[in-house]
Write a protein that holds these residues in place. Structure first.
Motif, PDB file in Angstrom:
ATOM      1  N   UNK A  24      -2.679 -28.931 -22.068  1.00  0.00           N
ATOM      2  CA  UNK A  24      -2.447 -30.258 -21.492  1.00  0.00           C
ATOM      3  C   UNK A  24      -2.388 -31.328 -22.572  1.00  0.00           C
ATOM      4  N   UNK A  25      -1.421 -32.215 -22.466  1.00  0.00           N
ATOM      5  CA  UNK A  25      -1.232 -33.330 -23.406  1.00  0.00           C
ATOM      6  C   UNK A  25      -1.044 -32.855 -24.844  1.00  0.00           C
ATOM      7  N   UNK A  26      -0.328 -31.753 -25.038  1.00  0.00           N
ATOM      8  CA  UNK A  26      -0.195 -31.167 -26.369  1.00  0.00           C
ATOM      9  C   UNK A  26       0.593 -32.041 -27.334  1.00  0.00           C
ATOM     10  N   UNK A  27       1.387 -32.972 -26.836  1.00  0.00           N
ATOM     11  CA  UNK A  27       2.126 -33.854 -27.744  1.00  0.00           C
ATOM     12  C   UNK A  27       1.236 -34.944 -28.313  1.00  0.00           C
ATOM     13  N   UNK A  28       0.064 -35.155 -27.727  1.00  0.00           N
ATOM     14  CA  UNK A  28      -0.824 -36.223 -28.187  1.00  0.00           C
ATOM     15  C   UNK A  28      -2.067 -35.708 -28.890  1.00  0.00           C
ATOM     16  N   UNK A  29      -2.243 -34.402 -28.982  1.00  0.00           N
ATOM     17  CA  UNK A  29      -3.418 -33.830 -29.615  1.00  0.00           C
ATOM     18  C   UNK A  29      -3.083 -33.276 -30.983  1.00  0.00           C
ATOM     19  N   UNK A  87       0.913 -20.528 -26.215  1.00  0.00           N
ATOM     20  CA  UNK A  87       1.874 -21.517 -26.674  1.00  0.00           C
ATOM     21  C   UNK A  87       1.332 -22.930 -26.587  1.00  0.00           C
ATOM     22  N   UNK A  88       1.746 -23.785 -27.523  1.00  0.00           N
ATOM     23  CA  UNK A  88       1.241 -25.159 -27.533  1.00  0.00           C
ATOM     24  C   UNK A  88       1.661 -25.905 -26.283  1.00  0.00           C
ATOM     25  N   UNK A  91      -3.268 -30.265 -33.030  1.00  0.00           N
ATOM     26  CA  UNK A  91      -3.459 -28.830 -32.834  1.00  0.00           C
ATOM     27  C   UNK A  91      -3.244 -28.076 -34.143  1.00  0.00           C
ATOM     28  N   UNK A  92      -3.450 -28.728 -35.270  1.00  0.00           N
ATOM     29  CA  UNK A  92      -3.151 -28.128 -36.565  1.00  0.00           C
ATOM     30  C   UNK A  92      -4.223 -27.156 -37.026  1.00  0.00           C
ATOM     31  N   UNK A 112       3.252 -23.342 -33.408  1.00  0.00           N
ATOM     32  CA  UNK A 112       3.710 -23.170 -32.037  1.00  0.00           C
ATOM     33  C   UNK A 112       2.694 -22.533 -31.098  1.00  0.00           C
ATOM     34  N   UNK A 113       1.562 -22.069 -31.612  1.00  0.00           N
ATOM     35  CA  UNK A 113       0.542 -21.468 -30.757  1.00  0.00           C
ATOM     36  C   UNK A 113      -0.830 -22.017 -31.117  1.00  0.00           C
ATOM     37  N   UNK A 114      -1.774 -21.887 -30.193  1.00  0.00           N
ATOM     38  CA  UNK A 114      -3.160 -22.296 -30.418  1.00  0.00           C
ATOM     39  C   UNK A 114      -4.082 -21.162 -29.977  1.00  0.00           C
ATOM     40  N   UNK A 115      -5.306 -21.223 -30.453  1.00  0.00           N
ATOM     41  CA  UNK A 115      -6.304 -20.222 -30.080  1.00  0.00           C
ATOM     42  C   UNK A 115      -6.681 -20.390 -28.613  1.00  0.00           C
ATOM     43  N   UNK A 116      -6.817 -19.282 -27.930  1.00  0.00           N
ATOM     44  CA  UNK A 116      -7.284 -19.286 -26.544  1.00  0.00           C
ATOM     45  C   UNK A 116      -8.103 -18.023 -26.311  1.00  0.00           C
TER      46      UNK A 116
END
Length: 105
Positions: free
Chosen positions: A91-96, A86-87, A98-99, A73-77
């Motif tokens: 932008x476009x998080x449903x198509x990337x 948060x994911x 992010x694992x 549910x989160x990514x590095x920033x």
């Protein structure tokens, strides 16, 4: 104030796109379901006997049940306070994919 150049209604209101600060239960469930569907597609392609570089890269990724909730549910920033965001803020998080995240964050 009045006339041809008066401000539009959204500019009176403030923020136009309101993004919630955390994911709802439904959006989390949809994210998990999306990860599971991607896992099933990768397994199906592997079972079909196709070999390519993209498949090798996909097989190295963790599966949905192997991922901790923090990575789901989160990514590095580097700009966020705790180096995570948060994911749904990506932008476009449903198509990337992010694992993967940097180690230690």
């Amino acid at each position: 104030m009045f006339g041809a150049f008066r401000p539009s209604q959204p500019s009176f209101v403030g923020l136009l796109w309101k993004t919630p600060w955390k994911l709802s239960r439904t959006r989390k469930a949809n994210a998990r379901f999306r990860l599971k569907r991607v896992d099933s597609v990768i397994e199906a392609v592997e079972a079909s006997g196709v070999h390519c570089a993209a498949l090798d890269k996909a097989l190295e990724l963790p599966k949905e049940h192997e991922m901790p909730a923090r990575d789901k549910y989160t990514v590095f920033s580097k700009h966020a306070k705790n180096y995570r965001k948060g994911i749904h803020k990506v932008p476009k998080w449903t198509r990337l994919t992010l694992r993967t995240n940097p180690k230690g964050f």
